[in-house]
Motif scaffolding. Sequence first.
Motif, PDB file in Angstrom:
ATOM      1  N   PHE A 497      41.033 -15.938 -32.629  1.00 36.43           N
ATOM      2  CA  PHE A 497      39.942 -16.305 -33.532  1.00 36.43           C
ATOM      3  C   PHE A 497      39.669 -17.803 -33.454  1.00 36.43           C
ATOM      4  O   PHE A 497      38.516 -18.239 -33.323  1.00 36.43           O
ATOM      5  CB  PHE A 497      40.284 -15.893 -34.962  1.00 36.43           C
ATOM      6  N   ARG A 498      40.709 -18.616 -33.524  1.00 38.94           N
ATOM      7  CA  ARG A 498      40.522 -20.061 -33.476  1.00 38.94           C
ATOM      8  C   ARG A 498      39.992 -20.531 -32.129  1.00 38.94           C
ATOM      9  O   ARG A 498      39.349 -21.578 -32.032  1.00 38.94           O
ATOM     10  CB  ARG A 498      41.832 -20.779 -33.803  1.00 38.94           C
ATOM     11  N   LEU A 499      40.246 -19.763 -31.085  1.00 38.43           N
ATOM     12  CA  LEU A 499      39.714 -20.090 -29.765  1.00 38.43           C
ATOM     13  C   LEU A 499      38.265 -19.644 -29.601  1.00 38.43           C
ATOM     14  O   LEU A 499      37.669 -19.848 -28.543  1.00 38.43           O
ATOM     15  CB  LEU A 499      40.584 -19.458 -28.678  1.00 38.43           C
ATOM     16  N   GLY A 500      37.710 -19.018 -30.641  1.00 42.44           N
ATOM     17  CA  GLY A 500      36.322 -18.586 -30.584  1.00 42.44           C
ATOM     18  C   GLY A 500      36.104 -17.258 -29.896  1.00 42.44           C
ATOM     19  O   GLY A 500      34.966 -16.861 -29.643  1.00 42.44           O
ATOM     20  N   ARG A 501      37.175 -16.533 -29.653  1.00 42.57           N
ATOM     21  CA  ARG A 501      37.078 -15.238 -28.960  1.00 42.57           C
ATOM     22  C   ARG A 501      37.122 -14.138 -30.022  1.00 42.57           C
ATOM     23  O   ARG A 501      38.085 -13.411 -30.172  1.00 42.57           O
ATOM     24  CB  ARG A 501      38.208 -15.139 -27.944  1.00 42.57           C
ATOM     25  N   TYR A 502      36.018 -14.035 -30.766  1.00 38.88           N
ATOM     26  CA  TYR A 502      35.985 -13.209 -31.962  1.00 38.88           C
ATOM     27  C   TYR A 502      36.158 -11.724 -31.669  1.00 38.88           C
ATOM     28  O   TYR A 502      36.878 -11.015 -32.386  1.00 38.88           O
ATOM     29  CB  TYR A 502      34.676 -13.440 -32.721  1.00 38.88           C
ATOM     30  N   ALA A 503      35.482 -11.222 -30.646  1.00 39.37           N
ATOM     31  CA  ALA A 503      35.554  -9.785 -30.351  1.00 39.37           C
ATOM     32  C   ALA A 503      36.981  -9.379 -29.993  1.00 39.37           C
ATOM     33  O   ALA A 503      37.492  -8.345 -30.452  1.00 39.37           O
ATOM     34  CB  ALA A 503      34.590  -9.435 -29.221  1.00 39.37           C
ATOM     35  N   GLU A 504      37.655 -10.193 -29.163  1.00 37.44           N
ATOM     36  CA  GLU A 504      39.042  -9.903 -28.798  1.00 37.44           C
ATOM     37  C   GLU A 504      39.946  -9.987 -30.020  1.00 37.44           C
ATOM     38  O   GLU A 504      40.855  -9.165 -30.197  1.00 37.44           O
ATOM     39  CB  GLU A 504      39.519 -10.888 -27.731  1.00 37.44           C
ATOM     40  N   ALA A 505      39.700 -11.002 -30.846  1.00 34.31           N
ATOM     41  CA  ALA A 505      40.517 -11.164 -32.051  1.00 34.31           C
ATOM     42  C   ALA A 505      40.387  -9.955 -32.962  1.00 34.31           C
ATOM     43  O   ALA A 505      41.387  -9.449 -33.493  1.00 34.31           O
ATOM     44  CB  ALA A 505      40.103 -12.438 -32.788  1.00 34.31           C
ATOM     45  N   GLU A 506      39.147  -9.463 -33.161  1.00 30.17           N
ATOM     46  CA  GLU A 506      38.960  -8.299 -34.016  1.00 30.17           C
ATOM     47  C   GLU A 506      39.693  -7.083 -33.462  1.00 30.17           C
ATOM     48  O   GLU A 506      40.359  -6.348 -34.208  1.00 30.17           O
ATOM     49  CB  GLU A 506      37.471  -7.967 -34.166  1.00 30.17           C
ATOM     50  N   SER A 507      39.597  -6.878 -32.157  1.00 25.80           N
ATOM     51  CA  SER A 507      40.244  -5.721 -31.545  1.00 25.80           C
ATOM     52  C   SER A 507      41.757  -5.768 -31.749  1.00 25.80           C
ATOM     53  O   SER A 507      42.382  -4.770 -32.141  1.00 25.80           O
ATOM     54  CB  SER A 507      39.907  -5.674 -30.056  1.00 25.80           C
ATOM     55  N   VAL A 508      42.349  -6.924 -31.496  1.00 33.76           N
ATOM     56  CA  VAL A 508      43.801  -7.061 -31.649  1.00 33.76           C
ATOM     57  C   VAL A 508      44.213  -6.869 -33.101  1.00 33.76           C
ATOM     58  O   VAL A 508      45.134  -6.099 -33.418  1.00 33.76           O
ATOM     59  CB  VAL A 508      44.267  -8.436 -31.126  1.00 33.76           C
ATOM     60  N   LEU A 509      43.549  -7.560 -34.010  1.00 34.97           N
ATOM     61  CA  LEU A 509      43.948  -7.523 -35.416  1.00 34.97           C
ATOM     62  C   LEU A 509      43.714  -6.155 -36.045  1.00 34.97           C
ATOM     63  O   LEU A 509      44.525  -5.695 -36.858  1.00 34.97           O
ATOM     64  CB  LEU A 509      43.201  -8.606 -36.192  1.00 34.97           C
ATOM     65  N   ARG A 510      42.628  -5.478 -35.667  1.00 32.91           N
ATOM     66  CA  ARG A 510      42.402  -4.126 -36.192  1.00 32.91           C
ATOM     67  C   ARG A 510      43.505  -3.177 -35.736  1.00 32.91           C
ATOM     68  O   ARG A 510      44.029  -2.381 -36.527  1.00 32.91           O
ATOM     69  CB  ARG A 510      41.045  -3.598 -35.737  1.00 32.91           C
ATOM     70  N   GLY A 511      43.856  -3.251 -34.472  1.00 28.97           N
ATOM     71  CA  GLY A 511      44.900  -2.375 -33.955  1.00 28.97           C
ATOM     72  C   GLY A 511      46.239  -2.629 -34.610  1.00 28.97           C
ATOM     73  O   GLY A 511      46.955  -1.694 -35.002  1.00 28.97           O
ATOM     74  N   VAL A 512      46.598  -3.891 -34.759  1.00 31.19           N
ATOM     75  CA  VAL A 512      47.874  -4.242 -35.387  1.00 31.19           C
ATOM     76  C   VAL A 512      47.883  -3.812 -36.851  1.00 31.19           C
ATOM     77  O   VAL A 512      48.864  -3.226 -37.346  1.00 31.19           O
ATOM     78  CB  VAL A 512      48.133  -5.759 -35.266  1.00 31.19           C
ATOM     79  N   ARG A 513      46.786  -4.090 -37.566  1.00 33.90           N
ATOM     80  CA  ARG A 513      46.734  -3.753 -38.992  1.00 33.90           C
ATOM     81  C   ARG A 513      46.852  -2.246 -39.212  1.00 33.90           C
ATOM     82  O   ARG A 513      47.560  -1.791 -40.135  1.00 33.90           O
ATOM     83  CB  ARG A 513      45.435  -4.274 -39.606  1.00 33.90           C
ATOM     84  N   ALA A 514      46.192  -1.475 -38.371  1.00 35.76           N
ATOM     85  CA  ALA A 514      46.263  -0.017 -38.521  1.00 35.76           C
ATOM     86  C   ALA A 514      47.697   0.478 -38.347  1.00 35.76           C
ATOM     87  O   ALA A 514      48.183   1.321 -39.116  1.00 35.76           O
ATOM     88  CB  ALA A 514      45.339   0.647 -37.510  1.00 35.76           C
ATOM     89  N   THR A 515      48.385  -0.061 -37.360  1.00 33.61           N
ATOM     90  CA  THR A 515      49.771   0.349 -37.123  1.00 33.61           C
ATOM     91  C   THR A 515      50.674  -0.107 -38.263  1.00 33.61           C
ATOM     92  O   THR A 515      51.528   0.650 -38.744  1.00 33.61           O
ATOM     93  CB  THR A 515      50.275  -0.223 -35.783  1.00 33.61           C
TER      94      THR A 515
END
Length: 709
Positions: A497-515
């Motif tokens: 997210f801080r690197l400005g890579r929002y789409a990748e950040a959302e994908s990673v964080l959604r997957g981790v949060r769901a688990t």
Amino acid sequence: MTGGMDGHAEDQGRVYQASGDQHINEHHHYGGDGPGSGGPDSVRRPAVGRPPVVLRDRNEVMERLRASVRAERGGEVYVLYGMGGSGKTAVACTLFQEIADEPGRVALWVNAADRASLRGGMLAVAADRGADDGELLAARNGLRPAADLVWRYLDRSAEPWLLVLDNADEPEILRDGSWLRTSPRGVVLVTTRRAAAHWWPGAELQHIGVLPREDAALVLCDLAPDSGTPEQAAQIADRLGRLPLALTLAGGFLSHQVLDPWTMDAYGHHLDGDERVQLIDRGADALSGADPRHLVGLTWQLTLDTFEASGLPEAAMLLRLLARFAAEPLPLSLLNHTEIDNVLPRARTETALRALLDQSLSELVDIFGARCVQSHGVLLDSVRAATPVDLLPVLDTTAVRLLDATVPRVPDAGPHDPRLRLLVPHALTLVRRIGEPSAAADALAVATRLSVALHRTGDYLSAWETSRIAADLAQRLLGQDDRLVLAARSRTGRALFRLGRYAEAESVLRGVRATQESLFGADDRDTLDTSYGLQLVLANLGRREESIALLRATVAGRQSALGPAHPLTLRARASLLEMLPSAEVTIEEGGALLSLPSECDRLLGPDHTVTLGAGHNHAWALYLLGRFAEADSEIRLVTDGYVRRFGPEYPIVLAARQLLSRTRAALGHVDEAIELMADVVAQRESGLGPEHPFTVAGRQLLDAYRASR
């Protein structure tokens, strides 16, 4: 017989004569030591294994040595020092051969590795320079000072000479026998691993280190010209740390393959295996004898054995501990913790370290203002391969605990600290190498906390790389659903997210949060941390309603799990000040949210990161409410606090100055707003890049100011 004593013997024959009765007892001893002199076969030839095909890189030191010898000034001693395998003997051998080939000069070579070799070699030098058998016999039998005899004949030498004392790794031997002297008739060249200047008073010391990349590649090409390209050779050289001994062994291996010749690429692939040291040593000449100095797996064992024999086992243990880390600069402060007592007494660490430095097994380097110790990668590989298996658990545990004591216990926002980055390769190396699950989990926890520390000092790229690689490595042992692996993945998303890579950040964080939610529950602390990171991403993607809903759930969860006064709870509430529209912010929590900065001040103190952040977001809320003068006053105070805490270039300082530009423009000071934003945009372009969303947004705001003038 005539009655005269006219018997004659040749070579090793004997004639016994007497004028009366005689009784003779002969004891014959058969062994490999040759004649009773105990000396070398020759002092006119270098006693080395495989001389270099071409000596690479050492031009500067060779020119200095050549000039000294050819000037015939005499009286000089040169000491070539460096780690085992660095090519000290190769330099001495090359100079020796050059001098030996010149008419009117003499080159003499003595192996100074031990007392017997040194004494025998020096007496052979005396014989070469004209000492007669009687003088030599008296010296051998202790009837006259041996060193005095040698140097008397060196001083009388008709030809100028070069005397090489090779492998003088125990300078005590030279000192105790007064073997090292100077003479107007020649130059002495010593090779040694002992770096301390006090061993070599009056000598000129020259460090011999690893080769530059291009020259290291040429060593491989010299030995195995048909095995690959110069670039492939350079890549192999990098993998071998550009250590001359390792390069020579690798080149020898490649050049001697007959049935199934390897390419350099194939050799590099095999270097990835667990038996890296054994592969390198396969390049040794099978017919040349097992001289440990010619094998990377054994050459440093000589020094470790010396440590044990001299009552300094702590030095060997310290080197084994260093071998658990990466072959990169290791901050000395890491070794100065009580946790090291599990491996060696902390009070003996200084002595052990000095022994490693003196033996050229390690060196001190200064990186980013931090004093560090560094050892060569091939050396550490060799030590690690030879470490007894029963020592591994305590070494690994101690390494992790030392790193744990060095990483900030509770990482806080602060100015960029490049010294934190020095710890990254060591943290990742521990996660990669430790095979016991509990210790590996501890190593992963430290690596993740290091990632947090990097993140909070603004080094987002290093934070991302650290957490991502650590999670990938640990997952193989701990599994993808392990709590610590998921926490590391969460930090990866936060850094993206801080690197400005929002789409990748959302994908990673959604997957981790769901688990996490599935395994630990929605109000678990780790789940809430990931939720907080995800809502930041959603807000910057323009999905504000979803972001606010997730943020409110995070606030409620933290209040329940951590309590209302916990810094993480207060931080989440402060984010509501930023996220809520003006119509809602005044009524949130019954109107209490707008008094959050004073609450944080009371609970945490005025300079706490959360307190400053609450003031920042409160100023934004005031700006949205149209209370521009109040917002301007507050954001000025916050900006000053940020600069005082973090320095002028910290990312959050730029965000505060951007808000200050808004308040200045709203109050009619557009020129001042333009000046502020121009500087913010320039710093973001430099630090984040021109296409980062924060940079783009700042540039758009700057353009709007300019258009409004």
